[in-house]
Scaffold this active site. Structure first.
Site, mmCIF file in Angstrom:
data_model
loop_
_atom_site.group_PDB
_atom_site.id
_atom_site.type_symbol
_atom_site.label_atom_id
_atom_site.label_comp_id
_atom_site.label_asym_id
_atom_site.label_seq_id
_atom_site.Cartn_x
_atom_site.Cartn_y
_atom_site.Cartn_z
ATOM 1 N N ARG A 217 0.869 -1.176 0.000
ATOM 2 C CA ARG A 217 0.000 0.000 0.000
ATOM 3 C C ARG A 217 0.908 1.228 0.000
ATOM 4 O O ARG A 217 1.993 1.195 0.598
ATOM 5 C CB ARG A 217 -0.884 -0.026 1.246
ATOM 6 N N HIS A 218 0.481 2.298 -0.658
ATOM 7 C CA HIS A 218 1.323 3.501 -0.700
ATOM 8 C C HIS A 218 1.669 3.974 0.713
ATOM 9 O O HIS A 218 0.944 3.688 1.674
ATOM 10 C CB HIS A 218 0.616 4.617 -1.468
ATOM 11 N N ASN A 224 -4.164 10.915 4.598
ATOM 12 C CA ASN A 224 -4.227 9.850 5.623
ATOM 13 C C ASN A 224 -4.179 10.468 7.016
ATOM 14 O O ASN A 224 -4.874 10.030 7.924
ATOM 15 C CB ASN A 224 -3.079 8.854 5.484
ATOM 16 N N ARG A 265 0.474 9.482 -4.755
ATOM 17 C CA ARG A 265 0.959 8.779 -3.558
ATOM 18 C C ARG A 265 1.541 7.396 -3.870
ATOM 19 O O ARG A 265 2.439 6.925 -3.170
ATOM 20 C CB ARG A 265 -0.129 8.717 -2.478
ATOM 21 N N GLU A 290 -7.561 4.414 -6.627
ATOM 22 C CA GLU A 290 -8.383 4.111 -5.458
ATOM 23 C C GLU A 290 -9.876 4.250 -5.769
ATOM 24 O O GLU A 290 -10.263 4.961 -6.717
ATOM 25 C CB GLU A 290 -7.970 5.037 -4.290
ATOM 26 N N HIS A 359 -3.692 1.019 -3.340
ATOM 27 C CA HIS A 359 -4.408 1.774 -2.302
ATOM 28 C C HIS A 359 -5.180 0.783 -1.427
ATOM 29 O O HIS A 359 -5.320 -0.391 -1.767
ATOM 30 C CB HIS A 359 -5.401 2.722 -2.958
HETATM 31 O O1 F6P Z 1 -8.431 6.334 3.596
HETATM 32 C C1 F6P Z 1 -7.633 6.007 2.519
HETATM 33 C C2 F6P Z 1 -8.444 5.360 1.425
HETATM 34 O O2 F6P Z 1 -7.536 4.845 0.490
HETATM 35 C C3 F6P Z 1 -9.454 6.291 0.738
HETATM 36 O O3 F6P Z 1 -8.953 7.032 -0.336
HETATM 37 C C4 F6P Z 1 -10.534 5.328 0.320
HETATM 38 O O4 F6P Z 1 -11.768 5.960 0.053
HETATM 39 C C5 F6P Z 1 -10.563 4.411 1.509
HETATM 40 O O5 F6P Z 1 -9.225 4.275 1.934
HETATM 41 C C6 F6P Z 1 -11.123 3.041 1.229
HETATM 42 O O6 F6P Z 1 -11.255 2.354 2.458
HETATM 43 P P1 F6P Z 1 -12.706 2.206 3.129
HETATM 44 O O7 F6P Z 1 -13.478 1.417 2.134
HETATM 45 O O8 F6P Z 1 -12.418 1.434 4.390
HETATM 46 O O9 F6P Z 1 -13.303 3.555 3.379
#
Ligand code: F6P
Length: 405
Positions: A217-218, A224, A265, A290, A359
């Site tokens: 993962r980045h 974050n 990222r 992502e 991601h």
């Molecule tokens: O928080 C980082 C991230 O990569 C966001 O860009 C993305 O929307 C999310 O994680 C996805 O994870 P989750 O489905 O748990 O919200």
């Protein structure tokens, strides 16, 4: 004529850049593991060895140019003869790796190689993007070194154009598989003779190739830190240190292909490792971007909870199936990520090690592809930023290890 069924010729078929050589190598490596004596006879390699002179120019492939057609025919005949000798001695499977797209060439192969059955394997792949990426890879071969990228690309396209003129799909041949080489799917098959190792060959054609996949993962991004989602933020100083640590961890490894998304990222996370691994190819695939959070892009989870409680609630109730308004959900992300994975595996040929820097949601989908998980559990797979998954996936083994770097 009496045929000996303990040996086999395999003749690849297909336009240039359709994955024939990768499939040929996959068959070779797979059959070697069964202790079968197998060798590839590649017309391109022989041509480059015997005729460096202008044989990379498109006109060399123009069927109207009789002299060049004769030269190409000679190369094919030498390899057919070499394959015949190989099986006559102690070889068991001889693979003719060439386009073999014309009926004329294929009937010649069948008539010249009559002492053992011939199995034709046609590779088809009409995916525009993959084709573009495959041609780009071809332009990096030494035979194009004197041309700039654009000219090399056009030259290769012209070569394909000439082959298209004489190409006919398999149909009348006695034994064949027509393979969608991107999806490892047999589209059509015909077997009328007893084919040595047919079960193993068929299984190899539809299997993913052995891969050691490092799934990373980045590193930490500015979003974050604030629990913000999506967007295109850069790495924080801590994220850059993670990227350096990643490079340090893999300094003695050789990873020929490193894939990222098109977001900063992931590309920044790849920078130190590609600097260190001089031969590594870095490829950005938009399929690994992502999950698109639509109207919630760039918001923090807390802002969504406060300002859009219905979205927060609906997503919490069914995270896998929930689709962000004007965006995506895990349920819709699956197809895109699976496609990216196929693309990465295809473009890596038979490389044994590849790395994907993705991601959170994307990496969960990639893991779900290999790891059996109920759909509702996929959006909760743990994907830390200072560790990576080493996934070993072969026909006979699946192994997952979460390792610190
Ligand atoms: O928080 C980082 C991230 O990569 C966001 O860009 C993305 O929307 C999310 O994680 C996805 O994870 P989750 O489905 O748990 O919200």
């Amino acid at each position: 004529m009496q045929k000996y069924l303990d040996k086999l010729y395999i003749a690849m078929v297909g336009l240039p850049a359709r994955g024939k050589s990768t499939v040929a190598s996959k068959l070779k490596e797979g059959l070697k593991k069964e202790n079968i004596k197998v060798r590839i006879f590649n017309n391109g390699d022989l041509r480059r060895k015997l005729l460096s002179r202008n044989s990379s120019k498109p006109d060399f492939y123009n069927p109207e140019n009789k002299e060049n057609a004769r030269l190409r025919e000679n190369i094919a005949l030498i390899n057919i003869e070499n394959a015949r000798k190989y099986l006559h001695n102690n070889g068991q499977v001889a693979i003719l790796d060439a386009t073999n797209v014309s009926l004329k060439r294929r009937s010649k192969i069948q008539s010249m190689l009559c002492e053992h059955p011939v199995l034709f394997v046609e590779c088809i792949n009409e995916d525009e993007e993959i084709l573009k990426a495959s041609i780009t890879k071809k332009t990096e071969q030494p035979e194009f070194s004197r041309l700039n990228f654009q000219n090399a690309f056009e030259s290769f396209e012209k070569r394909i154009f000439y082959y298209e003129h004489i190409a006919q799909h398999l149909d009348e041949e006695r034994n064949y598989y027509i393979l969608d080489s991107l999806n490892n799917q047999i589209l059509k098959e015909k077997i009328t003779e007893n084919i040595f190792c047919n079960i193993q060959i068929r299984d190899l054609l539809v299997s993913d190739w052995v891969k050691n996949l490092f799934l990373v993962r980045h590193g930490e991004s500015h979003f974050n830190l604030e629990s913000r989602i999506g967007g295109d933020p850069e790495l924080t100083p801590n994220g850059w240190s993670q990227a350096e640590a990643l490079a340090g961890h893999f300094q003695n490894s050789n990873i020929p292909y490193i894939y990222t998304s098109t977001k900063k990222r992931t590309i920044q996370t790849a920078q130190p490792i590609t600097r260190m691994q001089k031969n590594a190819k870095l490829l950005e695939l938009k399929e690994f971007n992502e999950i698109d959070a639509g109207i919630c892009e760039c918001m923090s989870y807390e802002e969504i909870r406060k300002n859009m409680p219905q979205i927060f609630h609906a997503r919490t109730c069914d995270k896998y199936n929930y689709i962000y308004p004007q965006g995506e959900g895990y349920v819709t992300l699956k197809e895109r990520v699976d496609r990216g994975l196929k693309k990465a595996i295809y473009l890596s040929g038979i490389a044994t090690y590849i790395m994907i820097i993705g991601h959170q949601a994307v990496n969960r989908m990639i893991l779900a592809h290999f790891l059996y998980r109920r759909r509702e559990d996929v959006p909760y797979i743990y994907t830390p930023q200072d560790r990576y998954f080493h996934i070993i996936s072969t026909q006979s083994k699946k192994l997952f290890e979460l390792k610190k770097y």
